[in-house]
Every structure is written in C-alpha cells, then in structure tokens.
Design an enzyme around this catalytic site. Structure first.
Site, PDB file in Angstrom:
ATOM      1  N   GLU A  94      14.509 -14.025   0.428  1.00 11.61           N
ATOM      2  CA  GLU A  94      14.685 -15.236   1.251  1.00 11.61           C
ATOM      3  C   GLU A  94      13.592 -16.260   0.936  1.00 11.61           C
ATOM      4  OE1 GLU A  94      14.533 -14.037   5.368  1.00 11.61           O
ATOM      5  OE2 GLU A  94      15.991 -12.431   5.012  1.00 11.61           O
ATOM      6  N   ASP A 117       0.834  -1.196   0.000  1.00 10.96           N
ATOM      7  CA  ASP A 117       0.000   0.000   0.000  1.00 10.96           C
ATOM      8  C   ASP A 117       0.878   1.259   0.000  1.00 10.96           C
ATOM      9  OD1 ASP A 117      -2.742   1.053   0.363  1.00 10.96           O
ATOM     10  OD2 ASP A 117      -1.963   1.830   2.245  1.00 10.96           O
TER      11      ASP A 117
HETATM   12  C1  NOJ Z   1      -4.407   2.897  -0.967  1.00 11.10           C
HETATM   13  C2  NOJ Z   1      -5.513   1.903  -0.790  1.00 11.10           C
HETATM   14  O1  NOJ Z   1      -5.719   1.206  -1.984  1.00 11.10           O
HETATM   15  C3  NOJ Z   1      -6.711   2.702  -0.347  1.00 11.10           C
HETATM   16  O2  NOJ Z   1      -7.879   1.941  -0.371  1.00 11.10           O
HETATM   17  C4  NOJ Z   1      -6.428   3.263   1.027  1.00 11.10           C
HETATM   18  O3  NOJ Z   1      -7.501   4.070   1.426  1.00 11.10           O
HETATM   19  C5  NOJ Z   1      -5.155   4.109   1.020  1.00 11.10           C
HETATM   20  N1  NOJ Z   1      -4.087   3.473   0.301  1.00 11.10           N
HETATM   21  C6  NOJ Z   1      -4.671   4.371   2.429  1.00 11.10           C
HETATM   22  O4  NOJ Z   1      -4.165   3.194   2.988  1.00 11.10           O
END
Ligand code: NOJ
Length: 543
Positions: A266, A218
């Site tokens: 790893e 993310d």
């Molecule tokens: C990107 C994620 O795909 C989204 O759904 C989220 O709200 C934001 N990052 C924050 O984590």
C-alpha cells in the site's frame, strides 16, 4: 540526474532499494546530544550531514520504540511510541523531514516475534486466569511433572538458559509457564491469534503514514511455532540456524510475511528487509519470494573467513538463492549482533605468531577495507554497520562494563555483543571523543580510538572513512557497476576476480603473496600497490 539524487523524488524509482547502500544506526551508540551517555534522535539528526557525505541512500535504526531496555530496545513495551531515552514523536518526524531533505531514506526495526514483559498485554495476561483471551496473545502452557514444576518442553533460549519461565498466578500459587526464545523479559507472541497480526498492521501503518520508508524485521524466521511444541531432538547448539530447529523457520512464517507484504504494497517505494538466520540457500530463498520480504539479510559474508574459496562459495550460493526467486541479493559484513569485521579478519593462532598486536590490527583493518570494496562491487543492496566506515574493531570490555543480557543469562559464560556496540568516536583526543558530553557513556570508548575519530579520518585521503566515501561515490557514478551478474575470472591461488556486465573488474588478494593485477585501468585500491602488485589483503577495482 544521478541515480543518487533521484532517490527521493516521489515515485521516481520505487525499486531504489535494489542497489542501495543502507547504513545501520545503532541509536544508543551513534551520537548523544542530550548528554545522558546514550545516543538519541537529536544526535542522529545532528549527524545527518555526515551520512550525506558518506553517500548512503538510507539508514536502518535499531529499535527506538518504548522499551524497558532489557535487550536494549528489542523488548518493546509500546510499538507506537518513541522511547524517551531517544526522543519523542516530534523529533522522529523532524528526523524523517531532515533526512528526506538530504535524500536519505529512513527505516527502522519492527519486532513481531515478541514483546516486552512490560507491554500492557503481558501484564493483562498475568492478571487473568489460564485460558483467558489475554493469555492467548502469548504462548502459555502448563508445566510437566506431577505439579507442573517442569517446563512444558526442553527448548532453550537463544540467550542461554531455558526458553520457559514459570509465573505466579493471581492466587499466589506457582502457575503456568510462558515461552521466550530470547530473554525472560521478551515473551513470544502467539501468532495463531489473529489479534497479533492486526496489531502489527496498525503499527506498520502508524509509522509508514509518518513517512518511514520501511522496516528491518527482527527474527523474521521466528513467529510461527510448531503444533504441540515438540521437544528439541538435539542440543540447541547443534540445531541453531539449521532447518531442523523446531523453534524457527516453520512453514507458517511465510503466510505472516505475505500478510506483512500486503501492507507494504500500500506504500510504494518502501521496503522490508528480514533478519533471516537459516542455513540453506533454499530455505533463505523462500523468504524473498515476490510476495514476501523485499530483501533478506544474507549473513554468508558476515560469517565467512578471509579465504578466497569461502568468500566465493558465499557469493555463489547467495546469488543462486536470490536468482532462483527473482530477488535482490544483499551483502553485509557485520551488525550489532556479530563481531566487527576488523576483529574477525585479524589473524589468530599460527597465522598470528611473531606479529605485534599493532601489526595484527593493521592486517585485520586492511582485510576489512578489501572486503567492503569487494562487497560494494557486487550487484544488490549493501548494509554497513555504523563504525565499520571508521575501521573500528571490537572492544574487549571489562566484566563490570558488560550490559548485554546474554552475559547474565549465560551465567557469565558468553560475553555477549557489547564489544561491537561501543559508541562511535567523533572528534577530539580523549574518550568519549565527542559521542556525548557525559563522562559516563553507556559503554566506555577506548583511548586507542583517538586515531579513528571521524575528525581524524575526514581529511586523510588514506583513511578507511575516505576509502568508504570514494568507493560509495564510484559505485553510484560509474556505469561499469551495472548488471546483475558476477562473472568469475581466473585468478592466482588464494585470490578472486570477477567482472560485472557493465565492465567493472574487482580483484581481491586473500593470499599471503603480492600478485599481479588483471589488465585494465585502476579505479580504486584498498591498500596502495607495491611494485605494481596487489598486496595481500587488498582489493582493486579496474575498468
Ligand atoms: C535479533 C536482534 O538483532 C538482536 O539484537 C536481538 O537481541 C534479538 N533479535 C531478539 O530480539
């Protein structure tokens, strides 16, 4: 053995992800077996047969780790536990076992940029004084103004409003501010602190040791913050996703990705795909250098309109970017953060004039069918968002149904992402179409989806689901799909045609007129030909 059936023979193909079809499961919306209206891991296990039938190599699950769900799981309070809403570790292990038995690999989100405000680290930070080692795990700063009443800088949150929230200190007085690039419930971690990486490594090993095959990372372009946290020089809307936004895409992020990659190395056969929202292909390429991410999400086709020039430019710049560092290209039309492709491609404005809503939806659906065939014909890894294979459009939800924090945080000016997150329709004639036994799914399914259920589409050879199944199957079975290059052919105005080294020809008609096909034997068309011509909004594969 076919490429697909070799997929899970340990060590047989450590690079399997380079040509994989990865299916994104948004767990809340996939299948609910517990009957509480929210999808869960038991529900996902129950539908693995469906995913095998679809023919995907792997799934990516949006977060299932423990979370108060302020951002539906992207606010993690314990990264090494399954949230009870979705199940427990035992169910997780069972999912891995059953998915692997079906040759489906399993990956899931890793959220390194921020935690939940309910994470024990954040509670500890609030309970100690400014400057404590507990506060050093996050980004706390004194406010500006005579009494620290102004935020430390002018950064805004991606979800709307300021990126800073002021806390009340233990003595009851207004105190420091903490940074959150997303919701206030998602405090940003301080990646200058080595404890953060050490903990992430522990989390990665925790899941990889249980048999997980990789992560979607993310906000991969986040994490590193610039020294001194300088003000934004332009409004955030202007800066967003540009290389001049000090909140994202700082040089320091690459060292973090190298450290993450060392752990992945790893575990041969695993891969990471990063959510990389940057604007220039050069900036993107840096994230997929050989010692950083295996793959980066490329949003160029998810943001291009249904226009031949735009689509070609997106493909060319994506291929150039990945080729410049020897990386694998990736393609995606949608995910849980953006509008679904059927809706994106539905004509609006002058193009829509005089057309009924049914006709408009049919055009959007046909274009989406054309685009998945176009994507599956390209070299690289393809990501499919759950429900795309059913041709689902976004749902125009009533205000009272909206639960995305974006809706609240934007002061009800941005409706957020709920419209693309409505649960999947499985069977039956009425909502909730077998998604749940509850009569209150977390987002309501529209009655019009009766014709789009899996059940309705499975036996219909012209359905979008059948098209996906056939296209994915051909992509695996036919040697014509081999080779790393895309050679453009001459094509009528508003159309595109390219050839893969193995011999596949893919022709897309994005023009308003029927056009003749290039010579060759037809393998598959997204919409039937008319009088031997490729109709507007259709793709054909030929050999
Ligand atoms: C990107 C994620 O795909 C989204 O759904 C989220 O709200 C934001 N990052 C924050 O984590």
């Amino acid at each position: 053995m076919s490429e697909q059936s070799m997929a899970n023979v340990p060590g047989a193909d450590a690079q399997w992800w380079q040509s994989a079809v990865v299916y994104q499961v948004y767990p809340r919306s996939f299948s609910d077996l517990s009957g509480d209206g929210v999808g869960d891991l038991e529900g996902l296990i129950d539908k693995l047969g469906y995913l095998e039938l679809l023919g995907v190599d792997a799934i990516w699950m949006s977060p299932i780790t423990r979370s108060p769900m302020a951002d539906h799981g992207y606010d993690v309070s314990d990264p090494r536990a399954i949230d009870p809403l979705f199940g427990d570790l035992e169910t997780f292990d069972e999912l891995i076992r059953q998915a692997h038995d079906r040759d489906i690999r399993v990956t899931m989100d890793l959220v390194p940029n921020h935690t939940s405000d309910q994470h024990p680290w954040f509670s500890a930070a609030l309970g100690t004084a400014p400057g404590s080692s507990e506060r050093e795990r996050y980004i706390f700063a004194d406010g500006r103004g005579d009494n620290g009443e102004e935020p430390p800088n002018n950064w805004t949150s991606v979800f709307g409003g300021p990126a800073w929230t002021r806390i009340t200190e233990a003595d009851g007085e207004p105190g420091q501010w903490y940074l959150h690039l997303f919701a206030p419930q998602q405090p940003d971690l301080n990646w200058e602190n080595p404890e953060i990486l050490a903990d992430l490594e522990t989390t990665m090993r925790f899941w990889l040791d249980r048999g997980l095959d990789g992560f979607r990372i993310d906000v991969s372009h986040g994490m590193a913050k610039p020294a001194g946290l300088p003000d934004l020089e332009h409004p955030a809307e202007v800066l967003r996703h540009t290389d001049d936004d000090p909140r994202f895409n700082r040089d320091g992020v690459h060292e973090i990705h190298r450290a993450i990659r060392r752990v992945m190395d790893e575990y041969p056969g695993t891969f990471n795909v990063g959510e990389v929202w940057v604007s220039s292909p050069e900036a993107f390429a840096k994230y997929v250098r050989p010692d950083e991410l295996h793959l980066g999400f490329n949003f160029q086709l998810a943001t291009a309109t249904f226009d031949a020039d735009e689509i070609r430019a997106a493909v060319d710049s994506s291929l150039q970017a990945t080729a410049s560092v020897g990386a694998t290209p990736t393609w995606t039309l949608s995910n849980h953060d953006v509008s679904r492709e059927v809706t994106r491609y539905t004509p609006t404005g002058a193009e829509a004039e005089g057309l009924s809503s049914e006709r408009l939806l049919a055009i959007g659906t046909n274009r989406a069918r054309a685009m998945i065939m176009f994507e599956l014909a390209l070299p690289g890894t393809v990501f499919i968002y759950n429900g795309a294979e059913l041709g689902l459009p976004d749902v125009d939800l009533p205000d009272e149904a909206l639960v995305d924090p974006v809706w609240e945080n934007s002061g009800h000016t941005d409706r957020g992402r709920d419209g693309c997150r409505v649960p999947l329709p499985w069977e039956g004639a009425e909502p909730p179409f077998g998604f749940t036994t509850s009569d209150a799914p977390w987002l309501p399914l529209p009655a019009e989806w009766a014709a789009l259920t899996v059940e309705a589409q499975l036996e219909d050879i012209y359905s979008t689901l059948s098209l996906y199944r056939q296209a994915i199957e051909l992509r695996y079975a036919r040697l014509e799909f081999s080779g790393d290059t895309v050679e453009w052919y001459g094509a009528p105005d508003g159309c595109l045609a390219f050839r893969r080294a193995g011999g596949l020809i893919c022709a897309l008609n994005a023009s308003p007129f029927p056009v003749p096909l290039p010579p060759g034997q037809i393998l598959l068309v997204s919409t039937p030909l008319e009088a031997g011509l490729l109709v507007p909004g259709a793709t054909a594969w030929l050999i």
